[in-house]
Design an enzyme around this catalytic site. Structure first.
Site, mmCIF file in Angstrom:
data_model
loop_
_atom_site.group_PDB
_atom_site.id
_atom_site.type_symbol
_atom_site.label_atom_id
_atom_site.label_comp_id
_atom_site.label_asym_id
_atom_site.label_seq_id
_atom_site.Cartn_x
_atom_site.Cartn_y
_atom_site.Cartn_z
ATOM 1 N N GLY A 122 -16.021 49.803 -8.953
ATOM 2 C CA GLY A 122 -15.483 48.589 -8.833
ATOM 3 C C GLY A 122 -14.885 48.382 -10.500
ATOM 4 N N GLY A 190 -41.136 54.924 -26.782
ATOM 5 C CA GLY A 190 -41.044 53.713 -26.049
ATOM 6 C C GLY A 190 -41.503 53.715 -24.560
ATOM 7 N N ILE A 192 -40.475 54.283 -21.569
ATOM 8 C CA ILE A 192 -39.975 55.556 -20.815
ATOM 9 C C ILE A 192 -40.768 56.688 -21.467
ATOM 10 N N GLU A 211 -41.178 59.666 -32.737
ATOM 11 C CA GLU A 211 -40.688 58.515 -32.690
ATOM 12 C C GLU A 211 -40.330 58.175 -34.115
ATOM 13 N N VAL A 245 -35.521 62.806 -35.452
ATOM 14 C CA VAL A 245 -35.133 64.189 -35.002
ATOM 15 C C VAL A 245 -33.822 64.515 -35.597
ATOM 16 N N ARG A 279 -31.555 52.395 -23.560
ATOM 17 C CA ARG A 279 -30.372 52.560 -22.726
ATOM 18 C C ARG A 279 -29.446 51.582 -23.339
ATOM 19 N N ALA A 327 -36.204 45.094 -14.257
ATOM 20 C CA ALA A 327 -35.526 45.142 -12.896
ATOM 21 C C ALA A 327 -36.021 43.578 -12.538
ATOM 22 N N HIS A 451 -65.482 37.041 -7.667
ATOM 23 C CA HIS A 451 -66.156 37.996 -8.324
ATOM 24 C C HIS A 451 -66.825 38.986 -7.409
HETATM 25 P P1 FAD Z 1 -29.194 49.209 -12.450
HETATM 26 O O1 FAD Z 1 -30.326 49.181 -11.680
HETATM 27 O O2 FAD Z 1 -28.722 50.188 -13.474
HETATM 28 O O3 FAD Z 1 -27.709 49.296 -11.231
HETATM 29 C C1 FAD Z 1 -26.562 49.313 -11.640
HETATM 30 C C2 FAD Z 1 -25.872 49.709 -10.316
HETATM 31 O O4 FAD Z 1 -24.209 49.728 -10.630
HETATM 32 C C3 FAD Z 1 -25.909 51.374 -10.381
HETATM 33 O O5 FAD Z 1 -26.171 51.737 -9.217
HETATM 34 C C4 FAD Z 1 -24.632 51.781 -10.850
HETATM 35 O O6 FAD Z 1 -24.136 53.239 -10.466
HETATM 36 C C5 FAD Z 1 -23.655 50.835 -10.544
HETATM 37 N N1 FAD Z 1 -22.437 50.689 -11.125
HETATM 38 C C6 FAD Z 1 -22.269 50.559 -12.514
HETATM 39 N N2 FAD Z 1 -21.087 50.353 -12.731
HETATM 40 C C7 FAD Z 1 -20.381 50.461 -11.619
HETATM 41 C C8 FAD Z 1 -19.099 49.985 -11.380
HETATM 42 N N3 FAD Z 1 -17.835 50.259 -12.305
HETATM 43 N N4 FAD Z 1 -18.442 50.285 -9.959
HETATM 44 C C9 FAD Z 1 -19.371 50.244 -8.936
HETATM 45 N N5 FAD Z 1 -20.907 50.531 -9.295
HETATM 46 C C10 FAD Z 1 -21.206 50.588 -10.624
HETATM 47 N N6 FAD Z 1 -37.870 47.972 -15.198
HETATM 48 C C11 FAD Z 1 -38.756 47.535 -14.701
HETATM 49 O O7 FAD Z 1 -38.847 46.136 -14.686
HETATM 50 N N7 FAD Z 1 -39.939 47.922 -14.400
HETATM 51 C C12 FAD Z 1 -40.251 49.413 -14.418
HETATM 52 O O8 FAD Z 1 -41.515 49.728 -14.276
HETATM 53 C C13 FAD Z 1 -39.126 49.985 -14.859
HETATM 54 N N8 FAD Z 1 -39.328 51.418 -14.938
HETATM 55 C C14 FAD Z 1 -38.104 52.332 -15.248
HETATM 56 C C15 FAD Z 1 -38.302 53.741 -15.568
HETATM 57 C C16 FAD Z 1 -36.903 54.353 -15.962
HETATM 58 C C17 FAD Z 1 -37.229 55.766 -15.709
HETATM 59 C C18 FAD Z 1 -36.026 53.725 -16.116
HETATM 60 C C19 FAD Z 1 -34.718 54.560 -16.494
HETATM 61 C C20 FAD Z 1 -35.818 52.291 -15.903
HETATM 62 C C21 FAD Z 1 -36.834 51.507 -15.661
HETATM 63 N N9 FAD Z 1 -36.811 50.415 -15.608
HETATM 64 C C22 FAD Z 1 -37.959 49.438 -15.255
HETATM 65 C C23 FAD Z 1 -35.728 49.715 -16.002
HETATM 66 C C24 FAD Z 1 -34.851 49.315 -14.494
HETATM 67 O O9 FAD Z 1 -34.598 50.312 -13.868
HETATM 68 C C25 FAD Z 1 -33.521 48.441 -14.923
HETATM 69 O O10 FAD Z 1 -33.960 47.380 -15.762
HETATM 70 C C26 FAD Z 1 -33.054 47.798 -13.779
HETATM 71 O O11 FAD Z 1 -32.545 48.917 -12.712
HETATM 72 C C27 FAD Z 1 -31.563 47.080 -14.164
HETATM 73 O O12 FAD Z 1 -31.063 46.591 -12.911
HETATM 74 P P2 FAD Z 1 -29.660 46.345 -12.560
HETATM 75 O O13 FAD Z 1 -29.252 45.817 -11.500
HETATM 76 O O14 FAD Z 1 -29.089 45.529 -13.917
HETATM 77 O O15 FAD Z 1 -28.946 47.682 -13.055
HETATM 78 P P1 NAD Z 2 -37.356 51.893 -25.394
HETATM 79 O O1 NAD Z 2 -36.252 50.967 -26.401
HETATM 80 O O2 NAD Z 2 -38.407 51.251 -24.834
HETATM 81 O O3 NAD Z 2 -37.708 52.874 -26.335
HETATM 82 C C1 NAD Z 2 -36.961 53.645 -27.156
HETATM 83 C C2 NAD Z 2 -37.692 54.464 -28.276
HETATM 84 O O4 NAD Z 2 -36.948 55.278 -29.018
HETATM 85 C C3 NAD Z 2 -37.882 53.427 -29.497
HETATM 86 O O5 NAD Z 2 -39.229 53.005 -29.792
HETATM 87 C C4 NAD Z 2 -37.007 53.978 -30.520
HETATM 88 O O6 NAD Z 2 -37.369 53.460 -31.773
HETATM 89 C C5 NAD Z 2 -37.175 55.193 -30.267
HETATM 90 N N1 NAD Z 2 -35.995 56.035 -30.979
HETATM 91 C C6 NAD Z 2 -34.728 55.845 -31.080
HETATM 92 N N2 NAD Z 2 -33.929 56.497 -31.371
HETATM 93 C C7 NAD Z 2 -34.787 57.484 -31.903
HETATM 94 C C8 NAD Z 2 -34.515 58.707 -32.240
HETATM 95 N N3 NAD Z 2 -33.469 59.134 -32.968
HETATM 96 N N4 NAD Z 2 -35.525 59.646 -32.893
HETATM 97 C C9 NAD Z 2 -36.717 59.130 -32.247
HETATM 98 N N5 NAD Z 2 -36.797 58.076 -31.906
HETATM 99 C C10 NAD Z 2 -35.977 57.012 -31.615
HETATM 100 O O7 NAD Z 2 -36.196 52.616 -24.573
HETATM 101 P P2 NAD Z 2 -36.775 53.701 -23.178
HETATM 102 O O8 NAD Z 2 -37.939 53.952 -23.309
HETATM 103 O O9 NAD Z 2 -35.472 54.619 -23.393
HETATM 104 O O10 NAD Z 2 -36.479 52.680 -22.057
HETATM 105 C C11 NAD Z 2 -34.994 52.158 -21.809
HETATM 106 C C12 NAD Z 2 -35.391 50.739 -21.154
HETATM 107 O O11 NAD Z 2 -35.807 50.858 -19.862
HETATM 108 C C13 NAD Z 2 -36.326 49.783 -21.547
HETATM 109 O O12 NAD Z 2 -35.491 48.658 -22.449
HETATM 110 C C14 NAD Z 2 -37.058 49.440 -20.988
HETATM 111 O O13 NAD Z 2 -37.306 48.018 -20.691
HETATM 112 C C15 NAD Z 2 -36.732 49.727 -19.526
HETATM 113 N N6 NAD Z 2 -37.889 50.376 -18.902
HETATM 114 C C16 NAD Z 2 -38.852 49.683 -18.304
HETATM 115 C C17 NAD Z 2 -39.923 50.148 -18.005
HETATM 116 C C18 NAD Z 2 -41.050 49.304 -17.419
HETATM 117 O O14 NAD Z 2 -41.008 47.920 -17.288
HETATM 118 N N7 NAD Z 2 -42.332 49.772 -17.229
HETATM 119 C C19 NAD Z 2 -40.099 51.688 -17.710
HETATM 120 C C20 NAD Z 2 -39.081 52.271 -18.184
HETATM 121 C C21 NAD Z 2 -37.955 51.847 -18.820
#
Ligand code: FAD
Ligand code: NAD
Length: 478
Positions: A122, A190, A192, A211, A245, A279, A327, A451
């Site tokens: 879209g 961070g 991830i 880091e 890095v 991200r 999310a 408890h």
């Molecule tokens: P997204 O989930 O990214 O969804 C966006 C969707 O839009 C995608 O399907 C994409 O393909 C689609 N899209 C994009 N552009 C277009 C377009 N132009 N046309 C059509 N479709 C399109 N968050 C938590 O709260 N708890 C967690 O435990 C957690 N763990 C995570 C672990 C990992 C490894 C990662 C990478 C992220 C994690 N997150 C976690 C972060 C969480 O996944 C995101 O915050 C969340 O998915 C964001 O939701 P969203 O709907 O904004 O976007």
């Molecule tokens: P993050 O922002 O949590 O961590 C990225 C880390 O990489 C930071 O500590 C930063 O200082 C470091 N960094 C950046 N550039 C660097 C470099 N060149 N060399 C070394 N270190 C560097 O991001 P993430 O872990 O990639 O996660 C992305 C997003 O996804 C986060 O915003 C997080 O909220 C979401 N997420 C959430 C969950 C959860 O809720 N449990 C799990 C996974 C991801």
């Protein structure tokens, strides 16, 4: 004439699919466009969270925790097991099954609630029109009364570490390893980096986390970061702070990673490298030049407190806008926007967004850290209770960490709650409820907790704010 909808949502992640379902439930004709393709080559709903984020990472965290516990934790409880092995392809296949079940669930919810799923890309045009490019290449223009942009985010890539199939991967690649790498590098300590680093560390990889910042988890409460760092190091994560890095390349079937350290240039060789440095909003090809929606200074779609963009009738929610990339934050924004389109007036409380890091022990918090409260200058009190003094944690042999409650000294209003410990993700939900209702530490202290339960640590920490914790020696006399 172009096809008309009351609401078109771009993106079917947790922000977009929730918005679409709510809009349809409220009686609006709703379409949700998503371009994601699953492992089987078919369109999938659920976005990053269900397919490549929250859910698959938790499936691997839970599996690897069970394996590690069976190998190293059971004996202490008198449970003897031998020959414990990990079958990585089976673990990954189970993770895929969980994902498929959930993404198909969203498909069912769309059908049941009357949301039209449009598989493809879209692009927002002007006057609330959306160009839809179907997966087969057919292009059409749809007209909406309201558009909700929920395009989410994608991993940041850094020039010194270009993704290289099978060797240098982002978080998506790190969910697909078919065997345990002997040596694993992770760039970024961070969320991830720590979660996925923990998965492969538990399964036997030697994990080095590089880091750039000198501080560990600076967004968490300082006491939590300090103790979590110690615990994760003890578990085997080799966390190196202040390491930047400078290059990563594949040489003879391994990855050579070079970095600047406080002590000069160094390098390490690993079998696989995960790049987890943050991200960024997924704005590529999302907006036509004349659509009227503006970006903020960090490249996110600019929105106000209720997720309105600069164009009336066009909203944006989730990772593509400011605020934590979580999310549940996106979901609440999506639902709020659908409700507001229908004429209701809900708001998202941005002061009450829980954060959880799913290491073991888990790290979770809501509200302000002690360093933020201190910087604000107002007087405050702190109550803290260790899981080592919790009957339930002792019974479960899971005693690392503590609960910390910070309350305003004058009003006793809870300002922040921090949990490092078992099931911190569940305990923090109670903290969120207390803060949503503007609770005081005394309110929590006067509440009865079952408890024995891990949540009693929250109760005791709340009592501790006034120096009244029962299972601690209190020196404050009030
Ligand atoms: P997204 O989930 O990214 O969804 C966006 C969707 O839009 C995608 O399907 C994409 O393909 C689609 N899209 C994009 N552009 C277009 C377009 N132009 N046309 C059509 N479709 C399109 N968050 C938590 O709260 N708890 C967690 O435990 C957690 N763990 C995570 C672990 C990992 C490894 C990662 C990478 C992220 C994690 N997150 C976690 C972060 C969480 O996944 C995101 O915050 C969340 O998915 C964001 O939701 P969203 O709907 O904004 O976007
Ligand atoms: P993050 O922002 O949590 O961590 C990225 C880390 O990489 C930071 O500590 C930063 O200082 C470091 N960094 C950046 N550039 C660097 C470099 N060149 N060399 C070394 N270190 C560097 O991001 P993430 O872990 O990639 O996660 C992305 C997003 O996804 C986060 O915003 C997080 O909220 C979401 N997420 C959430 C969950 C959860 O809720 N449990 C799990 C996974 C991801």
């Amino acid at each position: 004439m172009s096809e008309q909808y009351d609401v078109i949502v771009i993106g079917a992640g947790p922000a977009g699919y929730a918005a679409a379902i709510r809009a349809a439930q409220l009686g609006m004709s709703t379409a949700c466009i998503d371009k994601s393709i699953g492992k089987d080559g078919k369109p999938v709903l659920g976005g990053t969270c269900l397919n490549w984020g929250c859910i698959p990472s938790k499936a691997l965290l839970d599996a690897s925790h069970k394996f590690h516990d069976a190998k190293h934790g059971f004996a202490a409880m008198g449970v003897k097991v031998s020959g414990v092995e990990i079958d990585v392809p089976a673990m990954i296949a189970r993770k895929d099954q969980v994902v498929t079940g959930l993404t198909q669930g969203i498909q069912g919810l769309f059908k049941g609630n009357g949301v039209t799923h449009l598989a493809g890309r879209g692009k927002l045009l002007k006057d609330r029109k959306v160009e839809f490019t179907a997966n087969d290449g057919a292009v059409s223009v749809l007209q909406a009364k309201n558009v909700i942009v929920a395009a989410g985010s994608v991993p940041v890539q850094i020039p010194p570490a270009p993704l290289t199939e099978g060797f240098i991967v982002d978080s998506t690649g790190a969910l697909e390893f078919q065997s345990v790498p002997q040596r694993l590098g992770v760039i970024g300590a961070g969320v991830i980096g720590l979660e996925l680093g923990s998965v492969w560390n538990r399964l036997g990889a030697q994990v080095v986390v590089l880091e750039a910042l000198k501080e560990f988890l600076p967004m968490a409460d300082e006491r939590v970061s300090r103790d979590a760092e110690k615990i994760l190091r003890k578990q085997g994560l080799d966390i190196r702070l202040g390491y930047l890095v400078t290059s990563a390349k594949v040489v003879n079937g391994a990855v050579e990673v070079a970095f600047k350290t406080p002590d000069g240039e160094q390098s390490v060789t690993v079998d696989k490298l995960i790049v987890a440095v943050g991200r960024r909003p997924a704005t590529q090809n999302l907006l036509s030049a004349d659509c009227g929606v503006n970006l903020d200074e960090r490249g996110f779609l600019y929105v106000n407190d209720v997720c309105e963009t600069d164009v009336p009738g066009v909203y944006a929610v989730g990772d593509v806008v400011r605020g934590p990339m979580l999310a549940h934050k996106g979901t609440e924004e999506g639902v709020m926007v659908a409700d507001r389109i229908a004429g209701h007036k809900p708001m998202v409380n941005y002061d009450c967004i829980p954060s959880v890091i799913y290491t073991h022990p888990e790290i979770a918090w809501v509200g302000k850290t002690e360093q933020e409260v201190k910087a604000g200058g107002d007087a405050y009190n702190v109550g803290q209770f260790p899981f080592a003094a919790s009957g339930r944690a002792l019974a479960a042999n899971d005693t690392e960490g503590f609960v910390k409650v910070i309350a305003d000294a004058a009003t006793d209003r809870i300002l922040g709650i921090h949990v490092l410990g078992p099931q911190a993700s569940e305990i923090v939900a109670q903290a969120v409820i207390s803060m949503e209702f503007d609770g005081s530490a005394e309110d929590l202290g006067l509440t009865m907790f079952a408890h024995p339960s891990l949540s009693e640590a929250l109760h005791e920490a709340a009592l501790g704010v006034a120096g009244h914790a029962i299972h601690m020696v209190n020196r404050k006399k009030k």
